[in-house]
Scaffold this active site. Structure first.
Site, PDB file in Angstrom:
ATOM      1  N   PHE A  25       1.250 -33.228  89.863  1.00  0.00           N
ATOM      2  CA  PHE A  25       0.122 -32.980  90.785  1.00  0.00           C
ATOM      3  C   PHE A  25       0.696 -32.470  92.111  1.00  0.00           C
ATOM      4  O   PHE A  25       0.456 -33.033  93.178  1.00  0.00           O
ATOM      5  CB  PHE A  25      -0.726 -34.249  91.006  1.00  0.00           C
ATOM      6  CG  PHE A  25      -1.170 -34.923  89.737  1.00  0.00           C
ATOM      7  CD1 PHE A  25      -2.323 -34.510  89.095  1.00  0.00           C
ATOM      8  CD2 PHE A  25      -0.432 -35.961  89.172  1.00  0.00           C
ATOM      9  CE1 PHE A  25      -2.744 -35.130  87.918  1.00  0.00           C
ATOM     10  CE2 PHE A  25      -0.835 -36.577  87.998  1.00  0.00           C
ATOM     11  CZ  PHE A  25      -2.000 -36.165  87.369  1.00  0.00           C
TER      12      PHE A  25
ATOM     13  N   ASP B 270       1.170 -28.564  88.355  1.00  0.00           N
ATOM     14  CA  ASP B 270      -0.195 -28.702  88.884  1.00  0.00           C
ATOM     15  C   ASP B 270      -1.089 -27.802  88.046  1.00  0.00           C
ATOM     16  O   ASP B 270      -0.670 -26.730  87.619  1.00  0.00           O
ATOM     17  CB  ASP B 270      -0.250 -28.280  90.358  1.00  0.00           C
ATOM     18  CG  ASP B 270      -1.536 -28.760  91.045  1.00  0.00           C
ATOM     19  OD1 ASP B 270      -1.449 -29.691  91.869  1.00  0.00           O
ATOM     20  OD2 ASP B 270      -2.620 -28.192  90.759  1.00  0.00           O
TER      21      ASP B 270
ATOM     22  N   ASN C  58      -2.205 -28.914  82.974  1.00  0.00           N
ATOM     23  CA  ASN C  58      -2.819 -30.226  83.118  1.00  0.00           C
ATOM     24  C   ASN C  58      -1.716 -31.266  82.856  1.00  0.00           C
ATOM     25  O   ASN C  58      -1.078 -31.241  81.803  1.00  0.00           O
ATOM     26  CB  ASN C  58      -3.941 -30.330  82.080  1.00  0.00           C
ATOM     27  CG  ASN C  58      -4.620 -31.679  82.111  1.00  0.00           C
ATOM     28  OD1 ASN C  58      -3.997 -32.730  82.251  1.00  0.00           O
ATOM     29  ND2 ASN C  58      -5.932 -31.640  81.983  1.00  0.00           N
TER      30      ASN C  58
ATOM     31  N   ASP D  30       1.225 -38.035  92.111  1.00  0.00           N
ATOM     32  CA  ASP D  30       0.302 -38.046  93.260  1.00  0.00           C
ATOM     33  C   ASP D  30      -1.009 -37.369  92.851  1.00  0.00           C
ATOM     34  O   ASP D  30      -1.353 -36.293  93.341  1.00  0.00           O
ATOM     35  CB  ASP D  30       0.950 -37.318  94.446  1.00  0.00           C
ATOM     36  CG  ASP D  30       0.078 -37.369  95.692  1.00  0.00           C
ATOM     37  OD1 ASP D  30      -0.764 -38.286  95.796  1.00  0.00           O
ATOM     38  OD2 ASP D  30       0.230 -36.499  96.574  1.00  0.00           O
TER      39      ASP D  30
ATOM     40  N   CYS E 256      -5.022 -42.401  95.752  1.00  0.00           N
ATOM     41  CA  CYS E 256      -5.813 -42.129  96.961  1.00  0.00           C
ATOM     42  C   CYS E 256      -7.286 -42.474  96.758  1.00  0.00           C
ATOM     43  O   CYS E 256      -8.141 -42.051  97.525  1.00  0.00           O
ATOM     44  CB  CYS E 256      -5.649 -40.669  97.378  1.00  0.00           C
ATOM     45  SG  CYS E 256      -6.204 -39.507  96.140  1.00  0.00           S
TER      46      CYS E 256
HETATM   47  N1  SAH Z   1       1.093 -34.026  95.914  1.00  0.00           N
HETATM   48  C1  SAH Z   1       0.263 -33.060  96.602  1.00  0.00           C
HETATM   49  C2  SAH Z   1      -1.168 -33.454  96.641  1.00  0.00           C
HETATM   50  C3  SAH Z   1      -1.814 -33.583  95.315  1.00  0.00           C
HETATM   51  S1  SAH Z   1      -3.529 -33.386  95.370  1.00  0.00           S
HETATM   52  C4  SAH Z   1       0.766 -32.863  98.008  1.00  0.00           C
HETATM   53  O1  SAH Z   1       1.555 -33.650  98.487  1.00  0.00           O
HETATM   54  O2  SAH Z   1       0.326 -31.901  98.637  1.00  0.00           O
HETATM   55  C5  SAH Z   1      -3.956 -33.348  93.717  1.00  0.00           C
HETATM   56  C6  SAH Z   1      -3.548 -32.122  92.980  1.00  0.00           C
HETATM   57  O3  SAH Z   1      -3.731 -32.398  91.614  1.00  0.00           O
HETATM   58  C7  SAH Z   1      -4.348 -30.853  93.263  1.00  0.00           C
HETATM   59  O4  SAH Z   1      -3.475 -29.830  93.628  1.00  0.00           O
HETATM   60  C8  SAH Z   1      -5.031 -30.514  91.915  1.00  0.00           C
HETATM   61  O5  SAH Z   1      -5.002 -29.112  91.616  1.00  0.00           O
HETATM   62  C9  SAH Z   1      -4.154 -31.240  90.944  1.00  0.00           C
HETATM   63  N2  SAH Z   1      -4.777 -31.713  89.690  1.00  0.00           N
HETATM   64  C10 SAH Z   1      -5.946 -32.369  89.525  1.00  0.00           C
HETATM   65  N3  SAH Z   1      -6.089 -32.769  88.246  1.00  0.00           N
HETATM   66  C11 SAH Z   1      -4.983 -32.364  87.587  1.00  0.00           C
HETATM   67  C12 SAH Z   1      -4.518 -32.483  86.245  1.00  0.00           C
HETATM   68  N4  SAH Z   1      -5.223 -33.134  85.323  1.00  0.00           N
HETATM   69  N5  SAH Z   1      -3.333 -31.934  85.946  1.00  0.00           N
HETATM   70  C13 SAH Z   1      -2.604 -31.287  86.867  1.00  0.00           C
HETATM   71  N6  SAH Z   1      -2.977 -31.159  88.141  1.00  0.00           N
HETATM   72  C14 SAH Z   1      -4.143 -31.683  88.513  1.00  0.00           C
END
Ligand code: SAH
Length: 411
Positions: free
Chosen positions: A238, A260, A288, A315, A355
């Site tokens: 993520f 991501d 994903n 995250d 979060c």
């Molecule tokens: N770690 C990042 C913040 C993450 S926010 C930082 O420090 O900036 C959450 C992220 O998860 C977003 O970018 C979103 O695109 C991604 N996301 C949401 N669901 C997801 C999934 N199932 N698989 C991969 N990415 C995902």
């Protein structure tokens, strides 16, 4: 250095509409929580216009504070001060100065940070993010929304920004009787800006890019987690714009992979990586995370018994929208922990964040331990993380605390 509050003459104060509270409802306000729901209100002396200032008193007519009224919101009054003051330019200047001083005290080297975090800074309904010399404002209460011009003028005097942008596209505005809107409030917003977090460079597009800008609340954690990245093979799940990945690479990780599901985020993360000269050790995949873990495990087949990562960061976004979705969210949290733990070498580190407002720290820990149990792993907790100090937590306002995280080593 604070601008002294101007005391309102008793006559002026008394001319404000008064909201009287039911017996027992004053304690929360005295403890510092600024929200007043309809159910707490005994009666009001006149009908205040939405967005106007009212005074709040207990059932014995003792003064409790002044705040913004909104009949359209479940939160009828948002208390701004427990002093008899006018909500004017001097008030906003003083609160903004205090907010800035707090950031300078706790994050002396930061150039981009959340300048105002609503209730955390005694300004319920106002968020201001500072991305170098560009400010991004969100007003989520009628009272704040009506005073946008005043707020912009105070911000200009205090920080002399190049531009101020409004990002008021939150769906939650409808609960306050406000439309979704965005645009430039002052100056010219460049197509793209370069933001420094802990000295590292991040490009972001404030106009058409991700609504959220950057996750400023993780700024302190980027550094804390990166301290453990030297020589490590790091998996950043993520990853969004690559905050953890790039900090880890810069701290000397031998290999970093960022995953991501957003193609845009991955493309931006790649650029940020190159801008910081760490492109050679970083890889990126738009996928994903749930699927990625499954596919990776099946691709590795027998090799899966030799874990490939020394440091894994989880995250995810908040998996909950409301209390009802908590059980599903917990299943999601458990699954990613289970899969991550299987890919972590003994002695390796898992840095994991949650979060979601609805998943408190103990519940989060329970899920992690249940995943560890199923994976037959024992964890040693080595760190507890929270949101960066520019998102201050006021314990008497539980809503101000939402980001929690832990670091574990595999025993
Ligand atoms: N770690 C990042 C913040 C993450 S926010 C930082 O420090 O900036 C959450 C992220 O998860 C977003 O970018 C979103 O695109 C991604 N996301 C949401 N669901 C997801 C999934 N199932 N698989 C991969 N990415 C995902």
């Amino acid at each position: 250095m604070h601008t002294a509050f101007r005391l309102v003459s008793p006559f002026n104060m008394d001319s404000l509409p008064t909201i009287l509270l039911k017996p027992g409802e004053a304690d929360r306000i005295i403890a510092g929580h600024p929200w007043l729901y309809e159910a707490s209100i005994l009666r009001q002396t006149k009908v205040p216009p939405d967005g106007s200032v009212v005074q709040v008193k207990d059932h014995r007519q003792r003064f409790l504070g002044v705040g913004f009224f909104n009949s359209k919101s479940k939160i009828r009054v948002r208390v701004l001060s427990t002093d008899r003051i006018e909500i004017d330019e001097a008030f906003f200047t003083s609160r903004l100065q205090r907010a800035l001083e707090l950031r300078r005290r706790h994050m002396p080297d930061a150039t981009s940070f959340r300048l105002v975090n609503a209730e955390s800074d005694g300004l319920s309904g106002l968020i201001v993010d500072k991305y170098e010399d560009v400010l991004v404002v969100q007003t989520s209460s009628m009272g704040m929304d009506h005073r946008k011009d005043l707020i912009v003028s105070c911000l200009r005097k205090l920080l002399k920004p190049r531009a101020i942008l409004e990002r008021n596209e939150m769906a939650s505005r409808k609960f306050e009787g406000l439309e979704e809107t965005s645009g430039v409030l002052f100056g010219e917003v460049p197509e793209e800006i370069e933001v420094r977090l802990n000295g590292l460079l991040f490009h972001m597009n404030l106009k058409s890019g991700h609504k959220t800008g950057l996750y400023l609340d993780q700024q302190a954690n980027y550094q804390l987690v990166a301290q453990r990245a030297r020589g490590a093979r790091v998996l950043d799940c993520f990853s969004f714009l690559g905050g953890f990945a790039i900090h880890a690479a810069k701290a000397g990780a031998s290999q970093v992979l960022a995953v991501d599901q957003s193609e845009d985020a991955i493309a931006a993360a790649r650029r940020n990586c190159d801008a910081n000269g760490v492109g050679a050790v970083c890889g990126f995949e738009a996928a994903n995370v749930f699927d990625w873990f499954k596919i990776r495990a099946s691709q590795r087949g027998d090799a899966a018994s030799t874990p490939e990562w020394d440091l894994i960061i989880l995250d995810p976004p908040s998996f909950t929208r409301n209390r009802a979705s908590v059980p599903d969210a917990l299943r999601g949290y458990k699954e990613i922990h289970l899969r991550a733990l299987r890919m972590l070498r003994p002695g390796g580190m898992l840095a994991t964040f949650c979060c979601s407002h609805h998943v408190h720290s103990e519940l989060f820990l329970d899920v992690i331990l249940s995943a560890a149990f199923d994976a037959r792993k024992v964890l040693r907790r080595t760190a507890i993380y929270s949101q960066s100090p520019d998102h201050p937590v006021i314990p008497s306002i539980p809503e101000t605390e939402y980001l929690k995280g832990f670091a574990f080593e595999l025993v």
